[in-house]
Design an enzyme around this catalytic site. Structure first.
Site, short mmCIF file in Angstrom:
data_model
loop_
_atom_site.label_atom_id
_atom_site.label_comp_id
_atom_site.label_asym_id
_atom_site.label_seq_id
_atom_site.Cartn_x
_atom_site.Cartn_y
_atom_site.Cartn_z
CB SER A 37 -0.93 0.01 1.23
OG SER A 37 -0.19 -0.19 2.43
CG HIS A 268 -1.50 3.63 4.24
ND1 HIS A 268 -2.15 3.09 5.33
CD2 HIS A 268 -0.97 2.56 3.55
CE1 HIS A 268 -2.04 1.77 5.30
NE2 HIS A 268 -1.32 1.43 4.24
#
Length: 288
Positions: A37, A268
């Site tokens: 990711s 993230h």
């Protein structure tokens, strides 16, 4: 959209990396990106649907890098949640699956970036699921470090040691599948700051910040060692991301904290982070 992003990145690149003569950059024609990711870019607009379960952005660092390099072909095989096993095995998703990432490689592939390691043995998920929940027990202590320490041994450090061997084997397989390619093992940006705390953004106990920072450094060291052992090249993102952690001032952070955003998943990369990482890789290639 990608052209506009790359144009903006080219203007901002001087602020991220020092100037190097343009002629130092080798020509790459067939680029493949492999990764998890932190490569794919969940929630970063625009999200692709090939497959949708991978939560892969058309503005992640591999897409931006391909635009800067002006490659003839660029294949992004990254997928959120991937670990090193998904180089050779399909990754099961909520709706369908992602093919083994090594399937994207071809004999003519001449550049490969590999951003993997943080999901092996659920390392990343263990930290972000456990540490915030333990903070109320001892807000100024290090309850998460204590939780993962068994008989005086940091079990997460053990996971990182195992991950290094997994990544070494994976990088060797990449080189076997794409023998002409320059293979780059891409490190991870900082999530926690080098000093200080920001409990409203990263809800860890104060003493756990330094411990998580040590784990981040250890993982990046493991990636660097795996690159050396496999004959690949390590791209240090950890160092250049100093001052761009989740606690940084708005606009400077490369990663999101435990915040709900429309353009980045929790813990993230944010769009600025993808621009920063693509600039670091571009500079690495220019410097040879």
């Amino acid at each position: 959209m990608r052209n506009a992003l790359c144009a903006g990145l080219a203007v901002a690149l001087a602020a991220v990396v020092p100037a190097v003569p343009a002629q130092a950059l080798p020509a790459y024609q067939n680029y493949v990106a492999l990764g998890d990711s932190f490569t794919a870019g969940p929630l970063i607009p625009e999200q692709r649907a090939d497959p949708a379960g991978c939560r892969r952005s058309s503005a992640n660092y591999s897409s931006l890098l391909a635009g800067l390099l002006v490659t003839r072909s660029a294949v992004d095989a990254s997928c959120s949640g991937a670990d090193t096993t998904h180089l050779t095995q399909p990754q099961e998703l909520a709706d369908g699956s992602n093919r083994p990432q090594l399937d994207a490689l071809r004999p003519e592939t001449d550049l490969v970036t590999v951003g993997l390691g943080v999901n092996d043995y659920n390392l990343f998920q263990r930290i972000v699921d456990t540490c915030p929940a333990l903070r109320p027990q001892h807000p100024t202590g290090a309850p998460c470090r204590a939780y993962f320490t068994v008989n005086g041994t940091d079990t997460l450090r053990g996971i990182i040691t195992q991950t290094e061997q997994n990544l070494t084997d994976g990088l060797r397989q990449v080189r076997e599948r794409a023998p002409r390619a320059k293979v780059l093992a891409v490190g991870y940006p900082r999530v926690v700051p080098s000093s200080g705390f920001c409990g409203s953004i990263l809800p860890f106990a104060d003493g756990d910040y330094a411990w998580v920072a040590e784990l981040e450094q250890a993982l990046n060291d493991a990636i660097a060692d795996a690159a050396a052992d496999s004959g690949s090249s390590y791209v240090d993102v950890h160092g250049p991301s100093l001052g761009h952690d989740a606690c940084a001032q708005p606009g400077s952070a490369w990663v999101n904290g435990d915040l709900s955003r429309d353009d980045a998943a929790r813990y993230h990369p944010v769009p600025a982070g993808m621009q920063g990482v693509s600039g670091v890789i571009f500079d690495h290639l220019r410097r040879g």
